[in-house]
Enzyme design. Sequence first.
Site, PDB file in Angstrom:
ATOM      1  N   ASP A 162      -1.909   7.564  -4.521  1.00  0.00           N
ATOM      2  CA  ASP A 162      -2.522   7.619  -3.194  1.00  0.00           C
ATOM      3  C   ASP A 162      -1.520   8.105  -2.147  1.00  0.00           C
ATOM      4  OD1 ASP A 162      -4.474   7.337  -1.311  1.00  0.00           O
ATOM      5  OD2 ASP A 162      -4.251   5.179  -1.087  1.00  0.00           O
ATOM      6  N   ASN A 197     -14.758  10.634  -5.328  1.00  0.00           N
ATOM      7  CA  ASN A 197     -13.986  11.741  -4.740  1.00  0.00           C
ATOM      8  C   ASN A 197     -14.781  13.044  -4.588  1.00  0.00           C
ATOM      9  OD1 ASN A 197     -10.785  10.753  -6.198  1.00  0.00           O
ATOM     10  ND2 ASN A 197     -11.610  10.328  -4.172  1.00  0.00           N
TER      11      ASN A 197
HETATM   12  C1  FPP Z   1      -5.456  10.275  -3.460  1.00  0.00           C
HETATM   13  O1  FPP Z   1      -4.732  10.623  -2.305  1.00  0.00           O
HETATM   14  C2  FPP Z   1      -5.308  11.337  -4.449  1.00  0.00           C
HETATM   15  C3  FPP Z   1      -6.306  11.962  -5.096  1.00  0.00           C
HETATM   16  C4  FPP Z   1      -7.727  11.649  -4.901  1.00  0.00           C
HETATM   17  C5  FPP Z   1      -6.046  13.049  -6.041  1.00  0.00           C
HETATM   18  C6  FPP Z   1      -4.902  12.760  -6.960  1.00  0.00           C
HETATM   19  C7  FPP Z   1      -4.603  13.971  -7.669  1.00  0.00           C
HETATM   20  C8  FPP Z   1      -3.376  14.435  -7.899  1.00  0.00           C
HETATM   21  C9  FPP Z   1      -2.120  13.767  -7.525  1.00  0.00           C
HETATM   22  C10 FPP Z   1      -3.227  15.635  -8.651  1.00  0.00           C
HETATM   23  C11 FPP Z   1      -2.986  15.150 -10.047  1.00  0.00           C
HETATM   24  C12 FPP Z   1      -2.718  16.200 -10.880  1.00  0.00           C
HETATM   25  C13 FPP Z   1      -2.621  16.023 -12.183  1.00  0.00           C
HETATM   26  C14 FPP Z   1      -2.126  17.149 -12.930  1.00  0.00           C
HETATM   27  C15 FPP Z   1      -3.013  14.787 -12.878  1.00  0.00           C
HETATM   28  P1  FPP Z   1      -5.535  10.924  -0.980  1.00  0.00           P
HETATM   29  O2  FPP Z   1      -5.880  12.354  -0.967  1.00  0.00           O
HETATM   30  O3  FPP Z   1      -6.680   9.992  -0.862  1.00  0.00           O
HETATM   31  O4  FPP Z   1      -4.460  10.626   0.097  1.00  0.00           O
HETATM   32  P2  FPP Z   1      -4.725  10.047   1.565  1.00  0.00           P
HETATM   33  O5  FPP Z   1      -5.173   8.615   1.381  1.00  0.00           O
HETATM   34  O6  FPP Z   1      -3.395  10.140   2.204  1.00  0.00           O
HETATM   35  O7  FPP Z   1      -5.756  10.905   2.200  1.00  0.00           O
END
Ligand code: FPP
Length: 242
Positions: A23, A71
Site C-alpha cells: 500500500d 480495485n
Molecule cells: C495499493 O496502493 C497498490 C495497489 C492496488 C497495486 C499494487 C500493485 C503493485 C505494487 C504492482 C505489483 C506488481 C507486481 C509485478 C506484482 P495504492 O495505489 O492504493 O496507494 P495509495 O493508498 O497511496 O493510493
Amino acid sequence: MGKNTTITDLPENLPEHIGFIMDGNGRWAKKRMMPRKFGHVEGAKTFKKIVRYCRDIGIRCISFYAFSTENWKRPDDEVHAIMNLFRQYIDECRQYFLEETRIVFLGDKSVLADDLRQKMIDIENDTKDYHEMTLLLAINYGGRDEIVHAAKTAALKVKSGEISADDITEDLFSRYLYTADYPDVDLLIRPSGEMRLSNYLIWQCAYSEFYFSDVLWPDFTPDELKKALVEYAGRSRRFGGV
Ligand code: FPP
C-alpha cells in the site's frame, strides 16, 4: 542480495508465511507530482527486491495483495498500467526458474484479459514442481469472495453426495480456499500507515501477527522487513491458549 542488505542478526524464529499488503504507491507518486501509475512501477521494483530477500533468508511462503476485487473501481489507465506490470513480471520471472520458486495466483482469473490469464496459467504449470519457496500473488482477489467461492464448492459437494454437511470442518473448508496447499499467514505486513486488512486473506489471517509501518510501499526495504521479523520473533503467539 542487494549491496546494502545483510542477513546477519536475523532472529531464528522466522515466519513460515509472510503476507504483504503493498500500500502507498499512489501517495508515493503524488508526493513527487507524478501520475499514480508511476508509484505502481516503483512498487513493482520493491516487490521484486522483497521477493528476492525473502528467498535469500529462507522464507517458505510469501503472499502479496496485488489487485483486489475492489480495485476495478480505479481509473482505466491505472488498472491497465497495473495489469501490464503483471504481464511484464510474469515474462521476466522466467529467469528466476532456477531459483526454485513456485508461483501461484490467488483470486478469480475468469474476468482477466485472455492473454494475462494464459500467462498466469502457464507460469503456474511451469513452476509447479518447485518447492524451495512459494510466491502467492493475489490478483482479482477478495477474502469474502474467496469464502463465498469455497462455500459454493462445499454446497455442491454436499448436493452431489461426495461429502455430508457433517464432514465440513475448518480443515476441510480450508481445502476449498485458493490457499488450500499453503499455511495460514504468520506475519501480515502493511506499510503506509493504514491499519486494516482490506479483505485480504481474512480466513488465513485469523491468528496472524500484524506489523504496520508508516513507510510507503515503494520505500519499503529489506531492512524494514528485518525490523518486522525481529518484532515478530519477540511476540508470544498463544492461538487462544495461555
Ligand atoms: C495499493 O496502493 C497498490 C495497489 C492496488 C497495486 C499494487 C500493485 C503493485 C505494487 C504492482 C505489483 C506488481 C507486481 C509485478 C506484482 P495504492 O495505489 O492504493 O496507494 P495509495 O493508498 O497511496 O493510493
